[in-house]
Design a protein around this motif. Sequence first.
Motif, PDB file in Angstrom:
ATOM      1  N   PHE A 127     -18.479   7.887 -52.626  1.00 22.89           N
ATOM      2  CA  PHE A 127     -17.928   8.832 -51.669  1.00 22.89           C
ATOM      3  C   PHE A 127     -19.082   9.597 -51.045  1.00 22.89           C
ATOM      4  CE2 PHE A 127     -14.848   8.207 -55.043  1.00 22.89           C
ATOM      5  CZ  PHE A 127     -13.728   7.825 -54.312  1.00 22.89           C
ATOM      6  N   GLY A 128     -19.161   9.574 -49.731  1.00 23.11           N
ATOM      7  CA  GLY A 128     -20.214  10.271 -49.004  1.00 23.11           C
ATOM      8  C   GLY A 128     -21.203   9.305 -48.392  1.00 23.11           C
ATOM      9  N   THR A 129     -21.883   9.757 -47.344  1.00 23.09           N
ATOM     10  CA  THR A 129     -22.872   8.919 -46.669  1.00 23.09           C
ATOM     11  C   THR A 129     -24.248   9.567 -46.651  1.00 23.09           C
ATOM     12  OG1 THR A 129     -22.238   9.879 -44.539  1.00 23.09           O
ATOM     13  CG2 THR A 129     -21.159   7.810 -45.189  1.00 23.09           C
ATOM     14  N   ASP A 130     -24.406  10.697 -47.294  1.00 24.32           N
ATOM     15  CA  ASP A 130     -25.693  11.379 -47.338  1.00 24.32           C
ATOM     16  C   ASP A 130     -26.514  10.873 -48.521  1.00 24.32           C
ATOM     17  OD1 ASP A 130     -24.940  12.944 -45.154  1.00 24.32           O
ATOM     18  OD2 ASP A 130     -23.976  14.425 -46.454  1.00 24.32           O
ATOM     19  N   ALA A 131     -27.646  11.530 -48.774  1.00 20.51           N
ATOM     20  CA  ALA A 131     -28.495  11.144 -49.899  1.00 20.51           C
ATOM     21  C   ALA A 131     -27.774  11.364 -51.230  1.00 20.51           C
ATOM     22  CB  ALA A 131     -29.798  11.926 -49.868  1.00 20.51           C
ATOM     23  N   TRP A 132     -26.957  12.412 -51.325  1.00 22.92           N
ATOM     24  CA  TRP A 132     -26.160  12.663 -52.531  1.00 22.92           C
ATOM     25  C   TRP A 132     -24.782  12.061 -52.334  1.00 22.92           C
ATOM     26  CZ3 TRP A 132     -27.852  14.346 -57.058  1.00 22.92           C
ATOM     27  CH2 TRP A 132     -29.053  15.050 -57.107  1.00 22.92           C
ATOM     28  N   GLN A 133     -24.359  11.240 -53.291  1.00 20.38           N
ATOM     29  CA  GLN A 133     -23.043  10.621 -53.249  1.00 20.38           C
ATOM     30  C   GLN A 133     -22.394  10.746 -54.620  1.00 20.38           C
ATOM     31  OE1 GLN A 133     -24.335   6.643 -52.249  1.00 20.38           O
ATOM     32  NE2 GLN A 133     -23.525   6.872 -50.183  1.00 20.38           N
ATOM     33  N   SER A 134     -21.093  10.927 -54.620  1.00 18.25           N
ATOM     34  CA  SER A 134     -20.355  10.858 -55.878  1.00 18.25           C
ATOM     35  C   SER A 134     -19.781   9.454 -56.004  1.00 18.25           C
ATOM     36  CB  SER A 134     -19.258  11.917 -55.918  1.00 18.25           C
ATOM     37  OG  SER A 134     -18.364  11.736 -54.850  1.00 18.25           O
ATOM     38  N   PHE A 135     -19.462   9.052 -57.232  1.00 16.08           N
ATOM     39  CA  PHE A 135     -18.883   7.725 -57.420  1.00 16.08           C
ATOM     40  C   PHE A 135     -17.855   7.739 -58.534  1.00 16.08           C
ATOM     41  CE2 PHE A 135     -22.715   7.577 -60.091  1.00 16.08           C
ATOM     42  CZ  PHE A 135     -22.217   7.104 -61.300  1.00 16.08           C
ATOM     43  N   PHE A 136     -17.022   6.708 -58.506  1.00 13.41           N
ATOM     44  CA  PHE A 136     -15.987   6.492 -59.501  1.00 13.41           C
ATOM     45  C   PHE A 136     -16.045   5.035 -59.914  1.00 13.41           C
ATOM     46  CE2 PHE A 136     -11.616   5.272 -60.591  1.00 13.41           C
ATOM     47  CZ  PHE A 136     -11.370   6.167 -61.613  1.00 13.41           C
ATOM     48  N   LEU A 170     -22.788  11.043 -60.092  1.00 14.70           N
ATOM     49  CA  LEU A 170     -23.520  11.320 -58.861  1.00 14.70           C
ATOM     50  C   LEU A 170     -24.681  10.351 -58.720  1.00 14.70           C
ATOM     51  CD1 LEU A 170     -23.831  15.210 -58.929  1.00 14.70           C
ATOM     52  CD2 LEU A 170     -22.394  13.854 -57.418  1.00 14.70           C
ATOM     53  N   ARG A 171     -24.991  10.006 -57.476  1.00 11.16           N
ATOM     54  CA  ARG A 171     -26.165   9.179 -57.187  1.00 11.16           C
ATOM     55  C   ARG A 171     -26.960   9.853 -56.080  1.00 11.16           C
ATOM     56  NH1 ARG A 171     -25.990   3.108 -54.713  1.00 11.16           N
ATOM     57  NH2 ARG A 171     -25.336   4.249 -52.856  1.00 11.16           N
ATOM     58  N   HIS A 172     -28.274   9.902 -56.270  1.00 16.06           N
ATOM     59  CA  HIS A 172     -29.170  10.416 -55.232  1.00 16.06           C
ATOM     60  C   HIS A 172     -30.033   9.261 -54.745  1.00 16.06           C
ATOM     61  CE1 HIS A 172     -31.435  13.218 -52.862  1.00 16.06           C
ATOM     62  NE2 HIS A 172     -32.563  12.768 -53.396  1.00 16.06           N
ATOM     63  N   THR A 173     -29.930   8.955 -53.470  1.00 14.69           N
ATOM     64  CA  THR A 173     -30.692   7.865 -52.876  1.00 14.69           C
ATOM     65  C   THR A 173     -31.957   8.453 -52.254  1.00 14.69           C
ATOM     66  OG1 THR A 173     -28.624   6.729 -52.408  1.00 14.69           O
ATOM     67  CG2 THR A 173     -30.574   5.941 -51.262  1.00 14.69           C
ATOM     68  N   PHE A 174     -33.110   8.026 -52.758  1.00 14.42           N
ATOM     69  CA  PHE A 174     -34.384   8.521 -52.256  1.00 14.42           C
ATOM     70  C   PHE A 174     -34.850   7.751 -51.028  1.00 14.42           C
ATOM     71  CE2 PHE A 174     -34.403   9.888 -56.669  1.00 14.42           C
ATOM     72  CZ  PHE A 174     -34.744  11.216 -56.515  1.00 14.42           C
ATOM     73  N   SER A 175     -34.549   6.467 -50.981  1.00 17.97           N
ATOM     74  CA  SER A 175     -34.940   5.618 -49.855  1.00 17.97           C
ATOM     75  C   SER A 175     -33.997   4.430 -49.800  1.00 17.97           C
ATOM     76  CB  SER A 175     -36.391   5.141 -50.023  1.00 17.97           C
ATOM     77  OG  SER A 175     -36.482   4.217 -51.095  1.00 17.97           O
ATOM     78  N   GLU A 176     -34.267   3.497 -48.919  1.00 21.36           N
ATOM     79  CA  GLU A 176     -33.469   2.270 -48.847  1.00 21.36           C
ATOM     80  C   GLU A 176     -33.561   1.475 -50.136  1.00 21.36           C
ATOM     81  OE1 GLU A 176     -34.586  -0.368 -45.785  1.00 21.36           O
ATOM     82  OE2 GLU A 176     -33.913   0.930 -44.190  1.00 21.36           O
ATOM     83  N   ARG A 177     -34.605   1.689 -50.904  1.00 18.77           N
ATOM     84  CA  ARG A 177     -34.897   0.856 -52.072  1.00 18.77           C
ATOM     85  C   ARG A 177     -34.711   1.514 -53.429  1.00 18.77           C
ATOM     86  NH1 ARG A 177     -35.752  -4.098 -49.775  1.00 18.77           N
ATOM     87  NH2 ARG A 177     -37.116  -3.927 -47.998  1.00 18.77           N
ATOM     88  N   LEU A 178     -34.546   2.832 -53.508  1.00 16.66           N
ATOM     89  CA  LEU A 178     -34.547   3.506 -54.798  1.00 16.66           C
ATOM     90  C   LEU A 178     -33.491   4.610 -54.867  1.00 16.66           C
ATOM     91  CD1 LEU A 178     -36.046   3.728 -57.525  1.00 16.66           C
ATOM     92  CD2 LEU A 178     -37.464   5.479 -56.456  1.00 16.66           C
ATOM     93  N   ALA A 179     -32.747   4.609 -55.967  1.00 18.01           N
ATOM     94  CA  ALA A 179     -31.753   5.649 -56.210  1.00 18.01           C
ATOM     95  C   ALA A 179     -31.722   5.980 -57.702  1.00 18.01           C
ATOM     96  CB  ALA A 179     -30.375   5.185 -55.752  1.00 18.01           C
ATOM     97  N   LEU A 180     -31.381   7.219 -58.015  1.00 20.14           N
ATOM     98  CA  LEU A 180     -31.146   7.670 -59.388  1.00 20.14           C
ATOM     99  C   LEU A 180     -29.681   8.057 -59.505  1.00 20.14           C
ATOM    100  CD1 LEU A 180     -34.186  10.015 -60.095  1.00 20.14           C
ATOM    101  CD2 LEU A 180     -33.839   7.697 -60.915  1.00 20.14           C
ATOM    102  N   TYR A 181     -29.079   7.785 -60.660  1.00 20.88           N
ATOM    103  CA  TYR A 181     -27.682   8.119 -60.839  1.00 20.88           C
ATOM    104  C   TYR A 181     -27.437   8.612 -62.259  1.00 20.88           C
ATOM    105  CZ  TYR A 181     -27.233   3.704 -63.326  1.00 20.88           C
ATOM    106  OH  TYR A 181     -27.387   2.691 -64.229  1.00 20.88           O
ATOM    107  N   GLY A 182     -26.321   9.250 -62.452  1.00 20.39           N
ATOM    108  CA  GLY A 182     -25.907   9.707 -63.762  1.00 20.39           C
ATOM    109  C   GLY A 182     -24.426  10.018 -63.754  1.00 20.39           C
ATOM    110  N   GLY A 183     -23.808   9.947 -64.933  1.00 19.31           N
ATOM    111  CA  GLY A 183     -22.389  10.230 -64.978  1.00 19.31           C
ATOM    112  C   GLY A 183     -21.831  10.282 -66.380  1.00 19.31           C
ATOM    113  N   LEU A 184     -20.516  10.411 -66.441  1.00 17.53           N
ATOM    114  CA  LEU A 184     -19.769  10.479 -67.681  1.00 17.53           C
ATOM    115  C   LEU A 184     -18.654   9.442 -67.630  1.00 17.53           C
ATOM    116  CD1 LEU A 184     -19.352  14.351 -67.843  1.00 17.53           C
ATOM    117  CD2 LEU A 184     -20.993  12.972 -69.125  1.00 17.53           C
ATOM    118  N   GLY A 185     -18.334   8.864 -68.790  1.00 19.55           N
ATOM    119  CA  GLY A 185     -17.280   7.859 -68.816  1.00 19.55           C
ATOM    120  C   GLY A 185     -16.560   7.828 -70.148  1.00 19.55           C
ATOM    121  N   VAL A 186     -15.399   7.207 -70.140  1.00 24.21           N
ATOM    122  CA  VAL A 186     -14.626   6.968 -71.352  1.00 24.21           C
ATOM    123  C   VAL A 186     -14.125   5.535 -71.333  1.00 24.21           C
ATOM    124  CG1 VAL A 186     -13.911   9.361 -71.689  1.00 24.21           C
ATOM    125  CG2 VAL A 186     -12.491   7.850 -70.334  1.00 24.21           C
ATOM    126  N   SER A 187     -14.005   4.955 -72.522  1.00 23.23           N
ATOM    127  CA  SER A 187     -13.473   3.596 -72.631  1.00 23.23           C
ATOM    128  C   SER A 187     -12.627   3.472 -73.880  1.00 23.23           C
ATOM    129  CB  SER A 187     -14.600   2.557 -72.626  1.00 23.23           C
ATOM    130  OG  SER A 187     -15.432   2.716 -73.746  1.00 23.23           O
TER     131      SER A 187
END
Length: 175
Positions: free
Chosen positions: A101-110, A132-149
């Motif tokens: 979700f989002g088109t900026d450098a910061w995006q949330s995801f599900f 959340l994911r932060h895209t630094f460039s066309e080639r590199l992004a960092l992400y982190g989150g929480l999940g349950v299974s």
Amino acid sequence: MIRVVLVTLTVAVPAGAFGAEYVDTPYYQERRALSLILGPGASYTEYIDRNDDDAESGGDAHLDLGGSRTVGYDGDEVFVLIRGSLRGADLSVVGGYRNFFGTDAWQSFFDLSAVIRPFSGPWVGPRVAFGLRHTFSERLALYGGLGVSLGFGAGLRGDAEAFTGVQWIFPVGSE
């Protein structure tokens, strides 16, 4: 009169569509990509073994290695991860769909995915995560989150996890 209008629309609309010029924008080119994913995480597990009716629990650290492929033009991904555990011979495969979700450098995801643990059970079940994911460039992004299974098979298993990672993005050709 109605037939004349219908015939005119039937001929004019497709002719106008064929005359329309295709515009290839950089936005669409950048969205098609393959990615390599690598990252550590931590989890907490509660499970009841069907064979001896013992309830066990504990924390664990894990390392994810996998890949993804964008689908559609919104940057959503189909992904597969191999997750190795530091607790022992507990290897799992996670595969699913990640919606951004989002088109900026910061995006949330599900994430909506499935988990297969063939060696420590076996266990199979659904997984949901957000982050959340932060895209630094066309080639590199960092992400982190929480999940349950949940896991079904050799009893019942529930996992809560925190995960992080680096995503190396490799754009592929345009159509």
